[in-house]
Write a protein that holds these residues in place. Structure first.
Motif, PDB file in Angstrom:
ATOM      1  N   ASN A  69      55.960 -25.141   7.973  1.00 41.44           N
ATOM      2  CA  ASN A  69      54.905 -24.338   8.573  1.00 41.44           C
ATOM      3  C   ASN A  69      55.007 -22.937   7.982  1.00 41.44           C
ATOM      4  OD1 ASN A  69      54.284 -26.546  10.231  1.00 41.44           O
ATOM      5  ND2 ASN A  69      55.656 -25.835  11.856  1.00 41.44           N
ATOM      6  N   VAL A  70      53.878 -22.390   7.571  1.00 46.67           N
ATOM      7  CA  VAL A  70      53.863 -21.116   6.865  1.00 46.67           C
ATOM      8  C   VAL A  70      53.125 -20.071   7.696  1.00 46.67           C
ATOM      9  CG1 VAL A  70      53.256 -19.928   4.731  1.00 46.67           C
ATOM     10  CG2 VAL A  70      53.845 -22.361   4.672  1.00 46.67           C
ATOM     11  N   TYR A  71      53.776 -18.925   7.907  1.00 50.35           N
ATOM     12  CA  TYR A  71      53.206 -17.841   8.697  1.00 50.35           C
ATOM     13  C   TYR A  71      53.026 -16.608   7.817  1.00 50.35           C
ATOM     14  CZ  TYR A  71      54.812 -20.828  12.525  1.00 50.35           C
ATOM     15  OH  TYR A  71      55.032 -21.893  13.368  1.00 50.35           O
ATOM     16  N   VAL A  72      51.867 -15.972   7.923  1.00 51.83           N
ATOM     17  CA  VAL A  72      51.570 -14.769   7.145  1.00 51.83           C
ATOM     18  C   VAL A  72      51.699 -13.569   8.072  1.00 51.83           C
ATOM     19  CG1 VAL A  72      49.861 -13.550   5.746  1.00 51.83           C
ATOM     20  CG2 VAL A  72      49.996 -16.063   5.667  1.00 51.83           C
ATOM     21  N   LYS A  73      52.638 -12.667   7.778  1.00 53.25           N
ATOM     22  CA  LYS A  73      52.904 -11.508   8.618  1.00 53.25           C
ATOM     23  C   LYS A  73      52.392 -10.232   7.949  1.00 53.25           C
ATOM     24  CE  LYS A  73      55.033 -13.992  11.684  1.00 53.25           C
ATOM     25  NZ  LYS A  73      54.442 -14.220  13.018  1.00 53.25           N
ATOM     26  N   THR A  74      51.826  -9.332   8.752  1.00 49.58           N
ATOM     27  CA  THR A  74      51.249  -8.113   8.198  1.00 49.58           C
ATOM     28  C   THR A  74      51.801  -6.870   8.886  1.00 49.58           C
ATOM     29  OG1 THR A  74      49.378  -8.150   9.753  1.00 49.58           O
ATOM     30  CG2 THR A  74      49.084  -9.284   7.636  1.00 49.58           C
ATOM     31  N   ASN A  75      51.663  -5.756   8.197  1.00 49.05           N
ATOM     32  CA  ASN A  75      51.956  -4.435   8.739  1.00 49.05           C
ATOM     33  C   ASN A  75      50.854  -3.501   8.258  1.00 49.05           C
ATOM     34  OD1 ASN A  75      53.446  -2.143   9.834  1.00 49.05           O
ATOM     35  ND2 ASN A  75      53.976  -1.668   7.703  1.00 49.05           N
ATOM     36  N   ASN A  76      50.139  -2.878   9.206  1.00 50.94           N
ATOM     37  CA  ASN A  76      49.000  -2.026   8.843  1.00 50.94           C
ATOM     38  C   ASN A  76      47.995  -2.779   7.975  1.00 50.94           C
ATOM     39  OD1 ASN A  76      49.789   0.276  10.276  1.00 50.94           O
ATOM     40  ND2 ASN A  76      51.059   1.009   8.585  1.00 50.94           N
ATOM     41  N   ASN A  77      47.753  -4.037   8.363  1.00 52.22           N
ATOM     42  CA  ASN A  77      46.766  -4.896   7.694  1.00 52.22           C
ATOM     43  C   ASN A  77      47.136  -5.260   6.261  1.00 52.22           C
ATOM     44  OD1 ASN A  77      45.002  -4.949   9.970  1.00 52.22           O
ATOM     45  ND2 ASN A  77      44.264  -2.905   9.408  1.00 52.22           N
ATOM     46  N   LYS A  78      48.394  -5.070   5.893  1.00 50.06           N
ATOM     47  CA  LYS A  78      48.870  -5.485   4.575  1.00 50.06           C
ATOM     48  C   LYS A  78      49.958  -6.539   4.751  1.00 50.06           C
ATOM     49  CE  LYS A  78      47.971  -1.309   1.856  1.00 50.06           C
ATOM     50  NZ  LYS A  78      48.594  -0.270   0.990  1.00 50.06           N
ATOM     51  N   VAL A  79      49.888  -7.594   3.966  1.00 43.66           N
ATOM     52  CA  VAL A  79      50.890  -8.655   4.051  1.00 43.66           C
ATOM     53  C   VAL A  79      52.235  -8.128   3.563  1.00 43.66           C
ATOM     54  CG1 VAL A  79      51.570 -10.943   3.246  1.00 43.66           C
ATOM     55  CG2 VAL A  79      49.156 -10.450   3.713  1.00 43.66           C
ATOM     56  N   TYR A  80      53.260  -8.298   4.389  1.00 41.91           N
ATOM     57  CA  TYR A  80      54.607  -7.905   3.976  1.00 41.91           C
ATOM     58  C   TYR A  80      55.585  -9.077   3.987  1.00 41.91           C
ATOM     59  CZ  TYR A  80      56.579  -8.073   8.714  1.00 41.91           C
ATOM     60  OH  TYR A  80      57.022  -8.492   9.949  1.00 41.91           O
ATOM     61  N   ARG A  81      55.180 -10.196   4.615  1.00 42.98           N
ATOM     62  CA  ARG A  81      56.106 -11.321   4.711  1.00 42.98           C
ATOM     63  C   ARG A  81      55.367 -12.650   4.728  1.00 42.98           C
ATOM     64  NH1 ARG A  81      60.467 -11.245   9.400  1.00 42.98           N
ATOM     65  NH2 ARG A  81      61.613 -10.140   7.752  1.00 42.98           N
ATOM     66  N   ILE A  82      55.933 -13.620   3.979  1.00 41.25           N
ATOM     67  CA  ILE A  82      55.574 -15.026   4.112  1.00 41.25           C
ATOM     68  C   ILE A  82      56.786 -15.718   4.730  1.00 41.25           C
ATOM     69  CG2 ILE A  82      54.950 -17.156   2.929  1.00 41.25           C
ATOM     70  CD1 ILE A  82      52.746 -15.087   2.860  1.00 41.25           C
ATOM     71  N   ALA A  83      56.598 -16.254   5.931  1.00 41.26           N
ATOM     72  CA  ALA A  83      57.696 -16.916   6.642  1.00 41.26           C
ATOM     73  C   ALA A  83      57.471 -18.420   6.651  1.00 41.26           C
ATOM     74  CB  ALA A  83      57.794 -16.386   8.073  1.00 41.26           C
ATOM     75  N   LEU A  84      58.504 -19.166   6.319  1.00 43.18           N
ATOM     76  CA  LEU A  84      58.427 -20.625   6.301  1.00 43.18           C
ATOM     77  C   LEU A  84      59.450 -21.205   7.263  1.00 43.18           C
ATOM     78  CD1 LEU A  84      58.435 -19.507   3.016  1.00 43.18           C
ATOM     79  CD2 LEU A  84      57.450 -21.776   2.798  1.00 43.18           C
ATOM     80  N   VAL A  85      59.028 -22.183   8.043  1.00 38.54           N
ATOM     81  CA  VAL A  85      59.910 -22.855   8.989  1.00 38.54           C
ATOM     82  C   VAL A  85      59.821 -24.357   8.751  1.00 38.54           C
ATOM     83  CG1 VAL A  85      60.466 -23.223  11.416  1.00 38.54           C
ATOM     84  CG2 VAL A  85      59.482 -21.025  10.683  1.00 38.54           C
ATOM     85  N   ASP A  86      60.969 -25.012   8.686  1.00 34.61           N
ATOM     86  CA  ASP A  86      60.967 -26.469   8.524  1.00 34.61           C
ATOM     87  C   ASP A  86      60.109 -27.113   9.609  1.00 34.61           C
ATOM     88  OD1 ASP A  86      62.644 -26.275   6.385  1.00 34.61           O
ATOM     89  OD2 ASP A  86      64.420 -27.075   7.388  1.00 34.61           O
ATOM     90  N   ALA A  87      59.217 -27.984   9.214  1.00 32.61           N
ATOM     91  CA  ALA A  87      58.375 -28.673  10.192  1.00 32.61           C
ATOM     92  C   ALA A  87      59.171 -29.714  10.968  1.00 32.61           C
ATOM     93  CB  ALA A  87      57.190 -29.331   9.488  1.00 32.61           C
ATOM     94  N   ASN A  88      60.198 -30.268  10.336  1.00 35.05           N
ATOM     95  CA  ASN A  88      60.998 -31.320  10.965  1.00 35.05           C
ATOM     96  C   ASN A  88      62.428 -30.844  11.164  1.00 35.05           C
ATOM     97  OD1 ASN A  88      58.794 -33.246  10.782  1.00 35.05           O
ATOM     98  ND2 ASN A  88      59.243 -33.332   8.592  1.00 35.05           N
ATOM     99  N   ALA A  89      62.942 -31.047  12.375  1.00 38.48           N
ATOM    100  CA  ALA A  89      64.312 -30.649  12.695  1.00 38.48           C
ATOM    101  C   ALA A  89      65.314 -31.614  12.064  1.00 38.48           C
ATOM    102  CB  ALA A  89      64.502 -30.596  14.200  1.00 38.48           C
ATOM    103  N   ARG A  90      66.530 -31.138  11.871  1.00 37.92           N
ATOM    104  CA  ARG A  90      67.622 -31.939  11.324  1.00 37.92           C
ATOM    105  C   ARG A  90      68.832 -31.864  12.244  1.00 37.92           C
ATOM    106  NH1 ARG A  90      64.757 -30.193   6.958  1.00 37.92           N
ATOM    107  NH2 ARG A  90      64.675 -31.527   5.114  1.00 37.92           N
ATOM    108  N   ASP A  91      69.735 -32.832  12.081  1.00 36.30           N
ATOM    109  CA  ASP A  91      70.996 -32.751  12.804  1.00 36.30           C
ATOM    110  C   ASP A  91      71.962 -31.880  12.005  1.00 36.30           C
ATOM    111  OD1 ASP A  91      71.869 -34.317  10.677  1.00 36.30           O
ATOM    112  OD2 ASP A  91      72.079 -36.147  11.866  1.00 36.30           O
ATOM    113  N   GLU A  92      73.200 -31.761  12.489  1.00 31.92           N
ATOM    114  CA  GLU A  92      74.149 -30.851  11.858  1.00 31.92           C
ATOM    115  C   GLU A  92      74.464 -31.244  10.419  1.00 31.92           C
ATOM    116  OE1 GLU A  92      78.678 -29.184  12.659  1.00 31.92           O
ATOM    117  OE2 GLU A  92      77.413 -29.799  14.348  1.00 31.92           O
ATOM    118  N   THR A  93      74.630 -32.537  10.188  1.00 28.81           N
ATOM    119  CA  THR A  93      74.905 -32.993   8.823  1.00 28.81           C
ATOM    120  C   THR A  93      73.730 -32.719   7.907  1.00 28.81           C
ATOM    121  OG1 THR A  93      76.367 -34.757   9.621  1.00 28.81           O
ATOM    122  CG2 THR A  93      75.476 -34.985   7.392  1.00 28.81           C
ATOM    123  N   GLY A  94      72.531 -32.981   8.401  1.00 33.92           N
ATOM    124  CA  GLY A  94      71.341 -32.773   7.592  1.00 33.92           C
ATOM    125  C   GLY A  94      71.105 -31.322   7.250  1.00 33.92           C
ATOM    126  N   ILE A  95      71.360 -30.422   8.206  1.00 38.41           N
ATOM    127  CA  ILE A  95      71.106 -29.000   7.935  1.00 38.41           C
ATOM    128  C   ILE A  95      72.161 -28.429   6.990  1.00 38.41           C
ATOM    129  CG2 ILE A  95      72.432 -27.866   9.772  1.00 38.41           C
ATOM    130  CD1 ILE A  95      68.802 -27.089   8.676  1.00 38.41           C
TER     131      ILE A  95
END
Length: 216
Positions: free
Chosen positions: A65-91
């Motif tokens: 999942n991709v999130y676009v973050k802004t500051n003063n209407n300017k993009v400063y960050r592209i944040a990505l989060v795994d869509a699927n969770a993993r167990d301890e071995t997988g991570i």
């Protein structure tokens, strides 16, 4: 004459701005407006969920999942989060694989906290380490930070030297200018935990656009 002077000034301003390289995500500068960034990401194959305000797609072989973050209407960050969770071995496998990929990618400099990254690499998680215990009991944080090299320089690294010659001082000064520029192009990731579910959180940051207290 006034028009000519204005045109020259505009030209130099444009050149100065063009020389400022920013962090790139999939070749897209992390900059500009949020709507424009969303359109560029959609052109890369990501799908935008308008109701939840994030994009979905595949990145580096994983659904994210991709999130676009802004500051003063300017993009400063592209944040990505795994869509699927993993167990301890997988991570552990996923985290160590990312470390290996970044360490082997010549486009990146590892952050070894000294900002003199010659021969430095980011550490992996040992197979014997109890990630769950370390995170829940010791509040340990697993993460790594890297910096994108400028594409218009060879990014020579500072090498330890006992010499204090004038020549060495000049080269060190020039290299520190490069390092300061690299620090504005930060890419980092960490393990996020929710009970027994783990995900990778990754961030492509343009520090030029990041908030620095200007609104206080």
């Amino acid at each position: 004459m006034k028009k000519l002077a204005l045109a020259i000034l505009l030209c130099f301003s444009t050149m100065a701005y063009a020389q400022k390289e920013v962090t790139k995500f999939l070749g897209i500068p992390v900059d500009g407006s949020k709507p424009a960034m969303i359109e560029k990401l959609k052109a890369k194959g990501f799908k935008y969920n308008q109701r939840l305000d994030y994009l979905t797609g595949e990145f580096n072989g994983c659904d994210v999942n991709v999130y676009v973050k802004t500051n003063n209407n300017k993009v400063y960050r592209i944040a990505l989060v795994d869509a699927n969770a993993r167990d301890e071995t997988g991570i552990r496998i996923r985290f160590n694989n990312l470390i290996r990929q970044f360490n082997n990618n010549k486009k990146y400099i590892p952050d070894n906290k000294k900002y003199i990254p010659a021969y430095a690499t980011a550490p992996t998680i040992d197979d014997s380490e109890d990630i769950s215990y370390e995170m829940s009991i010791r509040n340990k944080r697993y993460g790594a930070a890297f910096y994108q090299k400028a594409t218009n320089s060879d990014n020579k690294l500072i090498k330890e030297s006992d010499s204090n010659s004038a020549t060495d001082s000049v080269s060190v000064e020039e290299t520190w200018e490069e390092i300061e520029s690299n620090l504005k192009r930060s890419v980092w990731f960490m393990i996020g935990r929710n009970y027994s579910d783990y995900r990778i959180y990754m961030f492509y940051d343009n520090e030029y656009n990041h908030s620095d207290g200007e609104d206080l």
